[in-house]
Design a protein around this motif. Structure first.
Motif, PDB file in Angstrom:
ATOM      1  N   ALA B 342       2.944 -17.058  -3.937  1.00  0.00           N
ATOM      2  CA  ALA B 342       1.818 -16.253  -4.433  1.00  0.00           C
ATOM      3  C   ALA B 342       0.755 -16.119  -3.350  1.00  0.00           C
ATOM      4  O   ALA B 342       0.143 -15.058  -3.192  1.00  0.00           O
ATOM      5  N   ALA B 343       0.563 -17.170  -2.591  1.00  0.00           N
ATOM      6  CA  ALA B 343      -0.437 -17.129  -1.515  1.00  0.00           C
ATOM      7  C   ALA B 343       0.003 -16.209  -0.385  1.00  0.00           C
ATOM      8  O   ALA B 343      -0.786 -15.881   0.498  1.00  0.00           O
ATOM      9  N   GLY B 345       1.487 -13.321  -1.376  1.00  0.00           N
ATOM     10  CA  GLY B 345       1.496 -12.028  -2.055  1.00  0.00           C
ATOM     11  C   GLY B 345       2.675 -11.798  -2.981  1.00  0.00           C
ATOM     12  O   GLY B 345       2.806 -10.720  -3.548  1.00  0.00           O
ATOM     13  N   LEU B 346       3.533 -12.800  -3.134  1.00  0.00           N
ATOM     14  CA  LEU B 346       4.733 -12.615  -3.949  1.00  0.00           C
ATOM     15  C   LEU B 346       4.669 -13.450  -5.220  1.00  0.00           C
ATOM     16  O   LEU B 346       4.714 -14.685  -5.171  1.00  0.00           O
ATOM     17  N   LEU B 347       4.593 -12.758  -6.339  1.00  0.00           N
ATOM     18  CA  LEU B 347       4.550 -13.441  -7.627  1.00  0.00           C
ATOM     19  C   LEU B 347       5.950 -13.388  -8.224  1.00  0.00           C
ATOM     20  O   LEU B 347       6.389 -12.349  -8.695  1.00  0.00           O
TER      21      LEU B 347
END
Lengths: 384, 384
Positions: B342-343, B345-347
Motif C-alpha cells: 500500500a505504501a 500504491g498497491l492495495l
C-alpha cells in the motif's frame, strides 16, 4: 527538457499556475490551459504499447514515468436487444471500455500517473487533490508510488469503500465541512503558501483538473484507435462532470488525426445525469457565447461522482471540435442501466452506467459503432 | 469439436465427471484430472493477444468464448531496499503481476471465463461454485455474461464487499452453516440430481477446481513469457490454497517450452500463510509418497482466502516438475507486506501479500528476476 508552457485556448493568453485562465475566470468562464498538442507523426499505432506512458513523446512531462501498470483496459461488447422502431434493421454495436481495470479501479489513474510525474519533476514534496472519490484514491496511490506525501480534501459524502481505499493508501484525508469556496480557499493557500502541487482545481468557476495530469487521458483515445484499428468508431460517449476525461479523449483523437494515424475523429458525446446536466442545457443555446455562460441547478443523483452547475469550457471545446453533443438521462434510467450491466456481468460505478445508458440510446442506427467509457469499478460502492 | 477426455495424471485412469480422480481419492489423495497439454507449435509468442481466449487452440473448450475482457494484467516492478547481508551486491528484480485488474478484481476471472464456456457447451442452465470469495464473484459475473443461472455456496466468513459483489451480479448465494462435508454433499446432490454444472470441487480430499476452467490460468504463463520476452524469469511465486493457479501456470509454461517458445520453465514457488501451509510441510518430507499424504492443521489467517489441510496433488506436481518449492510466511510478515505494498500504491488482498512477501525473500540473489502473482484487488476488503 522542461515542461512546455500552458496557454488558454479561449483567449490565447499564457497561463500562470495550474488552475485555469484567470482572465476568462474573470468573465465567469472556467477554462483549462493545456500544453500544445503532441506531434505523433512517425509513430506506429499498431505497436502502441498502451497506457499514458506508451508514447512518452505524447506527454508534456519530463522526468521518469510514475506507473502502476495503468491503461490497456479492455473493450467489451454489450448485448443489444432490438426493440420496436428498428425492427428488422441491422443493429449497431455497443461497446464499453472498462476503466475499472486500472490499478485503483478508475480512469483517474491515467491522469494521476502523469500528474505525479509532473509533481516530481517540479520538485514537489506534497501533492494535494480535492475529490469526493476516485481522483483522491488515484492521487493517493500514485503519490505513494512516487514517494510523495498526499493530502486529499474530501467532503462527508464519500462512500465508505473509497474512504477506506484512500486511507489504506496512506494519504492524509481532510474532511471539509464548509462550502466548496472555503475548500478551494484552503487548497489555494496550501498551494501558494506551502508549495503543495495541485492535482485538481481550486478556483471558481472550475476549469477542470491539472492540465499536465489530464494529458494522461489521451491514452484512452490512442487505445481505442489501436484496438478498433480499421473499424470506424462513430461515437465515443464519456460520462462528464468537469470534462477532464472528455477533453483528454478529444485531444488524443485530434493528435492521431493530425499525424495521419486516424482518418476521422469520432463524434464525442457528453453523458450527464439529468439531475445535473450543464452540457446538455448549454448545447440547447444557439450561440456559443451563451453556451459558455449557461448555468443549471445541480441536484443530487445516484451517479454521485458527477454533477456541476456550469459546463467546463474544455468540455464544450471537445464537443464543438468533434461535432458532438450532450445527452442527459434520469436517475431511473441510470439505475436500470446499472442493473442491466450487472446482469451482463459488469459491476460498475453508477457514473459509468450514465455513459452506457446514453450510448444505448445512440446505437440504434444500423451499423453504428458506439463506445461508452466505463469510468470505474462498482466495487467501491456496490450498491451504486 | 467435443471437449477432450480427462485423465488422472497420477494413476492414468480416465476421469468421470469434473471432481478429481475417484481412485486416488480412495487412497486419500485429491488429484485433479486435466485435459492433455495443448500443442502450441507454430504460434508466435510476441503476437499473443493475452487472456485465456488469446490462443483458442490452447483451450479444451468448444463453443464461443465467454469474456468480459479478462487477462493482460500489468507487471509492476517493486522497490527493493537492499539490506545487510547483500550490501554491495547487485540487487535482483521483484515484480508483481497484478491480477486485481481483471473484471471482477481477481485471477479467478481467467478460469471462470473458460468454465462458463464449458458449461454452455455442456448444455447446462445452472452453474454452481462453492467459494468464500473471489471465485464466487467471478462465477457470478461470467454466468451473467453467458446468460446462465449461478448458485454460490458460501460460508459465514465472506467479507461484506465480496457478498455485495456476488449479490449485485445476480447470483443466488446460499450460506452453508454446516461442515465442509455437508456443503460438499449438498453440492454433489445438485450436480448429480439437478444437472448443475460444477465450477469448483465438491469431493474430499479436494482435487482443486473444474479442470476445464483451470485451463484459463495457463494464460498467466503465456503473458509472463510474452511480456518478459528475452529476459529469463527465474522464479514465479504463486499464493497457493488448492493450487489451481499454481498448476495452471505450470501447465502454461510447460506448453510453451514443449513448443520451443520458452527456453526454460521458471521455478515455481507456492507461497502459503504459516497458519495453513500444507505444501511447505509436505516438501520437508524426503519421499513423494509421504509428501502426497502430508496433513497439517489449518488455522485462521489474515490471508482469509488461503488455507488447506492437505497439499492438492496438482500443486505438488507443478512444484516437482519445475524444481520448485514452497515457502510459508507468518501473519505478521503478511500484514507488514500488505502495508508495504500500500505504501507503494498497491492495495491488494492479503493473500496477494503472501506471494509478494515470499518473493521478497527469494530476490536477494544478485540478478535474480522474481515475479509474484498478485491475485486480487484489496477493494473487496480494504482492511485485509
Amino acid at each position: 527538457m522542461t515542461a512546455p508552457p500552458l496557454h488558454c485556448p479561449r483567449c490565447g493568453r499564457a497561463a500562470e499556475g495550474f488552475d485555469g485562465c484567470r482572465v476568462c475566470a474573470g468573465e465567469g468562464i472556467g477554462v483549462n490551459t493545456p500544453p500544445p498538442l503532441a506531434d505523433l507523426a512517425g509513430l506506429d499505432l499498431a505497436s502502441y504499447p498502451g497506457g499514458p506512458w506508451g508514447w512518452p513523446k505524447a506527454l508534456p512531462t519530463p522526468g521518469p514515468p510514475v506507473s502502476l501498470g495503468e491503461g490497456n483496459t479492455p473493450g467489451i461488447r454489450l448485448r443489444i436487444e432490438p426493440d420496436g422502431p428498428q425492427e428488422g434493421s441491422a443493429p449497431g454495436e455497443l461497446w464499453v471500455k472498462y476503466e475499472g481495470g486500472n490499478p485503483t479501479g478508475s480512469h483517474k489513474d491515467r491522469a494521476m500517473a502523469v500528474g505525479l510525474a509532473a509533481a516530481v519533476a517540479a520538485g514537489a514534496d506534497t501533492v494535494v487533490a480535492a475529490s469526493s472519490g476516485n481522483a483522491g484514491a488515484a492521487a493517493a496511490a500514485y503519490a505513494a508510488r512516487a514517494g510523495l506525501r498526499c493530502v486529499v480534501f474530501t467532503n462527508e459524502r464519500v462512500p465508505a469503500g473509497l474512504r477506506a481505499q484512500i486511507d489504506a493508501l496512506g494519504a492524509e484525508r481532510v474532511v471539509h465541512r464548509g462550502t466548496v469556496a472555503e475548500r478551494n480557499a484552503a487548497m489555494a493557500q496550501a498551494v501558494e503558501k506551502q508549495g503543495w502541487y495541485p492535482l485538481t482545481s481550486f478556483s471558481w468557476p472550475s476549469p477542470g483538473g491539472n492540465p499536465y495530469a489530464n494529458e494522461g487521458y489521451k491514452s484512452v483515445a490512442y487505445e481505442l484507435a489501436r484496438d478498433f484499428a480499421e473499424r470506424r468508431i462513430d461515437t465515443v460517449v464519456v460520462p462528464t462532470s468537469r470534462a477532464d476525461l472528455l477533453a483528454g479523449v478529444g485531444r488524443g483523437f485530434r493528435e492521431l488525426a493530425a499525424a495521419g494515424l486516424l482518418p476521422e475523429v469520432p463524434r464525442l458525446v457528453a453523458a450527464e445525469p439529468a439531475a445535473s446536466a450543464p452540457f446538455t442545457a448549454a448545447l440547447r443555446c444557439a450561440d456559443r457565447a451563451d453556451q459558455e455562460r449557461r448555468r443549471v441547478a445541480s441536484r443530487p443523483t445516484v451517479a454521485f461522482s458527477l454533477g456541476e452547475e456550469r459546463p467546463c469550457w474544455q468540455g464544450l471545446d471537445a464537443l464543438w471540435r468533434s461535432g458532438g453533443t450532450a445527452v442527459a438521462v434520469t436517475d431511473e434510467v441510470i439505475t436500470a442501466e446499472h442493473r442491466r450491466l450487472a446482469a451482463e456481468g459488469l459491476l460498475m460505478e453508477s457514473s459509468s452506467a450514465v455513459g452506457v445508458a446514453v450510448a444505448r440510446e445512440l446505437v440504434t442506427a444500423p451499423g453504428a459503432l458506439v463506445v461508452a467509457i466505463g469510468t470505474a469499478t462498482g466495487l467501491k460502492a456496490p450498491g451504486g
